[in-house]
Design an enzyme around this catalytic site. Structure first.
Site, mmCIF file in Angstrom:
data_model
loop_
_atom_site.group_PDB
_atom_site.id
_atom_site.type_symbol
_atom_site.label_atom_id
_atom_site.label_comp_id
_atom_site.label_asym_id
_atom_site.label_seq_id
_atom_site.Cartn_x
_atom_site.Cartn_y
_atom_site.Cartn_z
ATOM 1 C CG ASP A 55 -1.998 -1.038 1.154
ATOM 2 O OD1 ASP A 55 -2.348 -1.453 0.038
ATOM 3 O OD2 ASP A 55 -2.499 -1.458 2.222
ATOM 4 C CE1 TYR A 111 4.830 -6.531 3.700
ATOM 5 C CE2 TYR A 111 4.567 -8.908 3.644
ATOM 6 C CZ TYR A 111 4.462 -7.667 3.037
ATOM 7 O OH TYR A 111 3.991 -7.592 1.753
#
Length: 278
Positions: A55, A111
């Site tokens: 994003d 992540y």
């Protein structure tokens, strides 16, 4: 020939990684440079594809991008980096089979989320993190995508939380993720860490068939895509010059922002002490 690149990017000034009309994106900038350097001549036949989308504001160290090229000698990180903007860089490349899919063939993705440590009880967060391990229905931890309905079952292999100086680092490893899944998990962990929720609430959230609740995702600027694994792994050729050049640049940037951070703290005005009226 199909080529894979490992790229990194500092996501602050991007509207995400995936190409979007009239917006600055990672794929859009990379595609322009691939055309400028003659690595690809036709966008459609090049079939640019990446290991996943991030994003707006999200960062990456190891995004994988593939494309077809008739000029693989120019698809070298140091050559591409000479044309790419400073907030994108390539650092490794590999020749891959024509049917290699950087998204579908991935077996593991890692992540990291970084947040300020001041406000949270890290022991409570660690207790809550244990509940996410394993295979669960993460419907309550995902942004609904009406245009692409799919299974919300995902398997989290690892979720580690540690304090380092003034920040908390949250590392998560899973086979795949839903839209906003990591940032919503982080939001849930912070709600437990600041005492507003408890681990029983986390357990309910992981059972969406009987309990449903929306949750806002944590800010995108704290999230970074660290690594991706394949089986078998492509034979990556690391461009040591590109790595050193990028490391040197961001080491200088990190030092600069440490100074800027201290300066910004000086801008926080302290209220004047009210006079004693007694």
């Amino acid at each position: 020939m199909k080529v894979a690149l490992k790229i990194g990017y500092e996501g602050t000034h991007f509207s995400g990684s995936q190409i979007q009309p009239d917006k600055r994106t990672v794929e859009g900038e990379l595609l322009k440079v691939l055309q400028e350097t003659g690595v690809i001549s036709d966008v459609e036949t090049a079939d640019l594809s990446s290991s996943g989308r991030t994003d707006a504001g999200v960062h990456s160290i190891s995004q994988v991008v593939t494309f077809f090229t008739d000029n693989p000698r120019m698809a070298i990180p140091r050559i591409l980096n000479s044309k790419l903007p400073r907030d994108i860089w390539a650092w490794a490349y590999a020749e891959v089979p024509d049917d290699f899919d950087p998204r579908r063939h991935a077996v593991r993705r890692k992540y990291r989320y970084i947040l300020n440590a001041d406000e949270y009880d890290i022991s409570k967060m660690r207790d809550a993190a244990k509940l996410f391990i394993g295979e669960h229905n993460f419907s309550n931890f995902a942004k609904k995508d009406k245009n692409n309905p799919r299974s919300t079952i995902r398997k989290v292999e690892k979720l580690d939380i540690r304090s380092q100086g003034s920040v908390i680092k949250i590392d998560i490893v899973a086979n795949a993720y839903l839209w906003n899944m990591i940032r919503k998990i982080v939001s849930a962990l912070t709600l437990v860490g600041n005492g507003n929720r408890d681990t029983e609430w986390i357990a309910r959230m992981l059972d969406p068939e009987i309990y449903e609740e929306g949750i806002e995702p944590a800010p995108s600027y704290g999230l970074i895509f660290l690594d991706i694994e394949y089986d078998p792994e492509p034979e990556w050729m690391i461009d040591s010059y590109a790595v050193k050049h990028t490391n040197d640049f961001y080491a200088r940037e990190a030092n600069r922002f440490r100074v800027i951070s201290t300066i910004l703290e000086q801008f926080v005005m302290q209220p004047e002490k009210e006079p004693d009226l007694d």
